[in-house]
Design an enzyme around this catalytic site. Structure first.
Site, PDB file in Angstrom:
ATOM      1  N   HIS A   1      -2.821   6.343   4.569  1.00 50.60           N
ATOM      2  CA  HIS A   1      -1.492   6.530   5.072  1.00 50.60           C
ATOM      3  C   HIS A   1      -1.052   7.937   4.346  1.00 50.60           C
ATOM      4  O   HIS A   1      -1.611   8.390   3.141  1.00 50.60           O
ATOM      5  CB  HIS A   1      -0.675   5.329   4.189  1.00 50.60           C
ATOM      6  CG  HIS A   1      -0.655   3.967   4.666  1.00 50.60           C
ATOM      7  ND1 HIS A   1      -1.475   3.745   5.850  1.00 50.60           N
ATOM      8  CD2 HIS A   1      -0.101   2.719   4.089  1.00 50.60           C
ATOM      9  CE1 HIS A   1      -1.313   2.450   6.293  1.00 50.60           C
ATOM     10  NE2 HIS A   1      -0.732   1.895   5.193  1.00 50.60           N
TER      11      HIS A   1
ATOM     12  N   CYS B   1       0.896  -1.067   0.072  1.00 47.84           N
ATOM     13  CA  CYS B   1      -0.073   0.166   0.108  1.00 47.84           C
ATOM     14  C   CYS B   1       0.760   1.412   0.014  1.00 47.84           C
ATOM     15  O   CYS B   1       0.395   2.308  -0.670  1.00 47.84           O
ATOM     16  CB  CYS B   1      -0.887  -0.048   1.352  1.00 47.84           C
ATOM     17  SG  CYS B   1      -0.069  -0.427   2.746  1.00 47.84           S
TER      18      CYS B   1
END
Length: 343
Positions: A251, A131
């Protein structure tokens, strides 16, 4: 594999990413003939809702892939290693969302906006990058193409959902315990299988995944090695520091880039703004910049705080945010599947 409708298996259907895959397959109106949710034996008999119907979860076994066209894996590396090739043997194309095959030279590692052409090289398995890697390479690819990359240094601020739904639950329970002046229990972060765990609530943990012999963590080395593979730049100077922060989802990354050629800052903004899958939010004077709360449930990569370095004439700073469960996992997986059937 050109059909009107496809039989799609989702391995790890009860997990955080698996649930998002199912949700977005439906929302994106993927041409599905049959959805086959697969999980461990303990989930057999449970149901998921898909297309307005209740669908029973089946056990993920080799036999479960009979008749499957596309198998989307997100159940952990050990499951992928044991079952992905079985799925291929039954005729499925596997898109794997774990670390099992990412660095296998026979397996393409794909972000469709970055290296879609690599899909054509597959031999039954296509790997979905980590990710934190995905959002970084989406941001860096236009800079690589226009100016070349001399050096990249990235520091991440990673949400706890990257460690699974149990980590998210633990953050919430810890936060509540702190606010109620109760005993805080830590059982999961930074890594569940390690003997020592740290409180995540109101804290920052400078470790994501297990330590390696070189002093970096596995997550940090994933970013280095995966980026080099995706860009076909084996000598790219890149280093990472990955940090877990008390954010549920999304994130963030502070990226410093040294470009190979001179650049105009406004040209960089325009270049990024015109990149597929990117949204530029860069007006610091108006307090406009990407934040995890705003990126949650969004599929784009958000870029802001675009500015020159004060000490290097070709240095550039970026702040990059994306939903780690969507573009960082589920949606990138589906975009690969969409590219397969389109091409």
């Amino acid at each position: 594999m050109k059909k009107d409708l496809y039989t799609v298996a989702v391995v790890g259907a009860t997990g955080a990413v698996g649930q998002q895959i199912l949700k977005h397959l439906e929302e994106r109106k993927f041409p599905i003939k049959e959805i086959r949710p697969l999980a461990s034996a303990r989930s057999v008999g449970q149901t998921i809702t898909f297309g307005g119907k209740e669908v029973e979860i089946q056990e993920a076994t080799p036999h479960a892939f009979k008749g499957v066209d596309l198998a989307l894996f997100s159940a952990g590396g050990s499951v992928s290693l044991s079952l992905a090739k079985e799925a291929v043997a039954h005729g499925a194309i596997v898109i794997d969302n774990t670390n099992a095959f990412r660095m296998d030279p026979e397996v393409p590692l794909v972000v469709p906006e970055v290296n879609r052409e690599a899909i054509q090289e597959h031999k039954g398995i296509i790997a979905n990058p980590n990710c934190s890697t995905i959002q970084m390479v989406v941001a860096l690819k236009p800079l690589l193409d226009q100016y070349g990359l001399e050096r990249v240094i990235v520091s991440t601020y990673q949400a706890v959902s990257g460690a699974g739904w149990q980590a998210s639950d633990e953050l919430l329970s810890q936060s509540n315990a702190v606010l109620q002046d109760e005993q805080v229990e830590a059982k999961i972060l930074p890594v569940g299988r390690l003997p020592q765990h740290h409180q995540m609530a109101f804290n920052v943990i400078p470790q994501v995944d297990v330590a390696q012999d070189n002093g970096y963590t596995l997550e940090e080395m994933k970013m280095v090695n995966e980026t080099r593979k995706i860009f076909s730049e084996n000598e790219l100077a890149l280093s990472a520091t990955c940090v877990r922060v008390p954010v549920l989802r999304g994130h963030s990354e502070s990226i410093y880039v040294e470009l190979k050629s001179e650049y105009d800052l406004e040209e960089v903004r325009q270049l990024l703004s015109s990149t597929s899958g990117v949204v530029v939010q860069d007006q610091i004077e108006k307090q406009i910049y990407p934040m995890p709360l705003d990126a949650t449930d969004q599929i784009e990569v958000y870029i802001g705080r675009i500015r020159r370095d004060l000490s290097h004439p070709r240095g550039l700073h970026l702040w990059v945010v994306s939903d780690n469960l969507l573009k960082g996992a589920a949606v990138n997986t589906i975009q690969i599947a969409e590219a397969i059937i389109a091409d």
